[in-house]
Design a protein around this motif. Structure first.
Motif: not given
Length: 509
Positions: A258-285
């Motif tokens: 899933s994706t995550y975004l903190s509402v309190d600081g310091p801000t942290r945004s987490i987004r997984p990346v796969t071949d379906a929604d990124g440039p391809g290759g190894t899955a990334q974060l």
């Protein structure tokens, strides 16, 4: 600092620029706002030209995290704090239409993306009140959000005290979809000019955009440049330029789904990346955050290093692949500015103030700009266009603007005082470092990048702010209204139109 999305990406360069050419519409900027507007207008049969100083998806679009969500962290709660529920619903409806347009385009163009739950979460119990406020505002605006306690989230490798979740949100590669937009635009007869820098726009006697290579004429002009390049309406005082940072990692084991975004600081945004929604290759974060006003950070590089340290703490074994940053603008009244530019005779339009949510706000702005240019009957337009276009300024907006104005004034004063306190000669800066010094009463910016030491004026060409060195990107940034310049003085972005004056180095500096 190269975004993950721009690795091994061949972006179209367009065709040679012809000074004096005439089109129905001239769009300045080949990011998501400019490209979606151009595609919509070419689909309607108009002759459209897009000019871009750099390349396609050069700045904010290319630095996007690729999160397309209607939840948007704590944004809905922030709007609701000072505005009626009807305005929050209109904002959500606009973003929903923007999301639906972009995903429909992606389906049409064969650009893949991933549906994921998106979370606005509290890192500590202190943030739970904001999570609840976000949930309440989202529900009031018609979103089917759910509150989650820590036990409802399963196992997350980072601290979560509670969250609100919205299912069926999107992750997508922003550069891939930009390239697909250009492909359709060109196929439909549009004209693209890259490497052409706009230096102004005029509505009288003939609507035109001035460029370094000569004018280009259009019955309508759209400024899709982040901060408008015209000072009409003083929109540079109504928005705040913010920079935020991203680092991508290869992570051993499974990446969060899933994706995550903190509402309190310091801000942290987490987004997984796969071949379906990124440039391809190894899955990334992708981990992002640590946003701050442009030019007002002690060390941008330290903020990036902080994201890396946080990730290694919670994702042991993570291997960094790319780091980058992006700049976006947030309006003081929380709602984007979209529409006709004051004193533009109805020929010049603009859009700004997305507060880092351009993947939905950009196509939403394009829908509105297109309706206005085509002269669509107001009764046939979605209601959100009218509500957002006629919103009133409330006392909280004025207060926020006053606070920001005070910060700008303080930055202006402190910048000159600091420059005067450091006279030349100064030691040659180390690689990747810059210093502002005083030469005969004039602030001078001296930096060393790639082994080359340069001296340029340290005074922003917009309104005279003294620039600050960005040690993460090796740029000169203005703490007043977020203009940015390369080490050699070349303007990069912001309301400034002119480059910094290049100065000869003295033996001492």
């Amino acid at each position: 600092m190269t975004p993950l999305w721009k690795i091994d990406t061949n972006l179209p360069l367009g065709t040679p620029f012809e000074p004096g050419a005439r089109h129905d519409v001239v769009v300045v900027g080949a990011g998501l706002t400019g490209l979606t507007t151009a595609v919509m207008l070419t689909r309607a049969g108009l002759d459209v030209a897009v000019i871009e100083a750099g390349q396609v998806a050069e700045l904010a679009t290319g630095g996007n995290t690729g999160k397309l969500s209607l939840l948007q962290g704590k944004r809905l709660a922030e709007i609701r704090r000072h505005h009626p529920a009807a305005l929050v619903r209109a904002y959500v409806d606009a973003n929903r239409d923007g999301m639906e347009w972009l995903t429909a385009f992606a389906d049409h163009a064969g650009v893949s993306y991933t549906w994921r739950p998106d979370h606005s979460y509290a890192q500590t119990p202190d943030g739970l009140a904001m999570v609840r406020a976000q949930h309440d505002a989202a529900r009031e605006a018609g979103l089917s959000t759910r509150m989650l306690a820590p036990g409802d989230l399963g196992t997350t490798p980072f601290p979560v005290a509670g969250a609100v979740v919205l299912d069926d949100q999107v992750t997508i590669d922003p550069v891939t979809v930009s390239r697909a937009l250009v492909d359709e635009f060109l196929a439909e007869g549009g004209t693209l000019h890259t490497g052409i820098r706009a230096t102004g726009a005029h509505a009288f006697p003939n609507a035109r955009v001035e460029t370094a290579e000569g004018p280009i004429f259009g019955e309508h002009i759209v400024l899709a440049t982040g901060s408008p390049i015209l000072d009409r309406g003083l929109y540079f005082t109504k928005v705040s330029g913010m920079r935020s940072y991203c680092v991508s990692f290869r992570v051993p084991g499974e990446v969060v789904e899933s994706t995550y975004l903190s509402v309190d600081g310091p801000t942290r945004s987490i987004r997984p990346v796969t071949d379906a929604d990124g440039p391809g290759g190894t899955a990334q974060l992708v981990v992002g955050g640590n946003d701050h006003p442009v030019g007002r950070s002690a060390s941008e590089a330290a903020l990036v290093d902080d994201l890396v340290s946080w990730t290694l703490e919670h994702f042991p074994g993570a291997e960094e692949t790319n780091r980058w940053s992006a700049q976006d603008y947030q309006s003081h009244n929380q709602i984007p500015f979209v529409g006709a530019m004051p004193r533009g005779l109805g020929a010049i339009r603009f859009a700004t103030g997305y507060a880092k949510w351009g993947l939905s706000n950009a196509p939403a702005a394009a829908l509105r700009l297109t309706a206005e240019i085509l002269g669509t009957n107001r009764g046939d337009r979605p209601r959100w266009m009218t509500l957002l276009g006629t919103r009133l300024t409330v006392p909280a907006d004025l207060a926020k603007g006053a606070v920001e104005g005070a910060k700008v004034a303080a930055a202006a004063t402190s910048g000159w005082i600091k420059a005067e306190s450091t006279p030349v000669p100064v030691p040659r800066p180390a690689e990747g470092e810059g210093v502002v010094a005083n030469r005969a009463g004039v602030p001078v910016a001296v930096s060393t990048v790639d082994g080359v030491t340069r001296a340029v004026s340290a005074v922003c060409t917009h309104l005279g702010g003294v620039l600050d060195w960005n040690d993460a990107e090796c740029t000169w940034d203005c703490p007043l209204h977020a203009s940015r310049f390369a080490p050699d003085g070349t303007r990069i972005e912001g309301p400034a139109l002119n480059d910094l004056k290049r100065l000869p180095r003295t033996p001492e500096s």
